[in-house]
Design a protein around this motif. Sequence first.
Motif, PDB file in Angstrom:
ATOM      1  N   VAL A  31      17.868  32.835  22.584  1.00 11.13           N
ATOM      2  CA  VAL A  31      16.415  32.844  22.789  1.00 11.13           C
ATOM      3  C   VAL A  31      15.998  31.651  23.641  1.00 11.13           C
ATOM      4  O   VAL A  31      15.176  31.766  24.549  1.00 11.13           O
ATOM      5  N   HIS A  32      16.596  30.489  23.341  1.00  6.05           N
ATOM      6  CA  HIS A  32      16.240  29.268  24.061  1.00  6.05           C
ATOM      7  C   HIS A  32      16.655  29.353  25.526  1.00  6.05           C
ATOM      8  O   HIS A  32      15.873  29.033  26.438  1.00  6.05           O
ATOM      9  N   LYS A  33      17.889  29.794  25.774  1.00  3.50           N
ATOM     10  CA  LYS A  33      18.409  29.816  27.136  1.00  3.50           C
ATOM     11  C   LYS A  33      17.763  30.897  27.999  1.00  3.50           C
ATOM     12  O   LYS A  33      17.723  30.785  29.229  1.00  3.50           O
ATOM     13  N   ALA A  34      17.267  31.950  27.371  1.00  2.30           N
ATOM     14  CA  ALA A  34      16.615  33.008  28.146  1.00  2.30           C
ATOM     15  C   ALA A  34      15.362  32.497  28.846  1.00  2.30           C
ATOM     16  O   ALA A  34      14.918  33.063  29.850  1.00  2.30           O
ATOM     17  N   ASP A  35      14.771  31.421  28.301  1.00  2.00           N
ATOM     18  CA  ASP A  35      13.616  30.755  28.929  1.00  2.00           C
ATOM     19  C   ASP A  35      12.520  31.756  29.284  1.00  2.00           C
ATOM     20  O   ASP A  35      12.022  31.800  30.410  1.00  2.00           O
ATOM     21  N   LEU A  36      12.132  32.571  28.302  1.00  2.00           N
ATOM     22  CA  LEU A  36      11.095  33.571  28.516  1.00  2.00           C
ATOM     23  C   LEU A  36       9.728  32.907  28.550  1.00  2.00           C
ATOM     24  O   LEU A  36       9.394  32.121  27.675  1.00  2.00           O
ATOM     25  N   GLN A  37       8.943  33.225  29.553  1.00  2.00           N
ATOM     26  CA  GLN A  37       7.603  32.671  29.695  1.00  2.00           C
ATOM     27  C   GLN A  37       6.639  33.783  30.084  1.00  2.00           C
ATOM     28  O   GLN A  37       6.972  34.621  30.919  1.00  2.00           O
ATOM     29  N   PRO A  38       5.458  33.780  29.476  1.00  2.00           N
ATOM     30  CA  PRO A  38       4.497  34.846  29.785  1.00  2.00           C
ATOM     31  C   PRO A  38       4.038  34.782  31.234  1.00  2.00           C
ATOM     32  O   PRO A  38       3.651  33.734  31.732  1.00  2.00           O
TER      33      PRO A  38
END
Length: 212
Positions: A65-72
């Motif tokens: 989850v952290h490495k995916a670096d998902l941002q809206p």
Amino acid sequence: MAEFDRLSEGIAWIDLSFVERDRTPRWAIEVGIRCHLAGMSLREVSKHLERFGVDRSHVAIHNWVHKADLQPISTVSADQLAVDEKMIRLHGQQFWLYGAVDPYTNEILHVSLYPTTTKQTTRWFLTDLHQRYRLNDVEFLVDDADYLGPVLAEDGYRFRVIRHGNRNAIERVFWEIERRTSSFANSFSNVALETAQNWLEAFAVYHNSRQT
């Protein structure tokens, strides 16, 4: 693979470019991230993946989850935005959550977490929000929060104090975030601001994917 396809359905918003090795199948990483953001704890996700022969720890799933670096990433489709600030607790520590929601699409445009709330933290949040979306013609919908109204007035933004109506969109989002953070304490085992901020942004991406 039918079950894998069903679990992976609709998750094109997860960018797996961070995956450098083939130790874990990409479909498993996608499913793990989605299941956690959908409501399963990290340990529950770990046990769920075991059903498909994937043995990974809850720490590994947290790292995905952290490495995916998902941002809206969204667009402002309305002439109004619901904004709010709220104190939440992570492992007994107080943090202040700021958020902005499009009241017509229910999409989360921006979320930020701070260790305190002041005029300066409020201004940081609003400045970052404005830089992302260029909100020159948008009216902000706020309640009687301590700093949002005064800072919006001082900085020349259009705003209206309102308790119901379109502003309810942010209340619903905050309620869900508060419910999730209180349920998944193991997501914030170190109560690191960066870790919690990263999870909130990932949750926002998942939330927005459900609105379309």
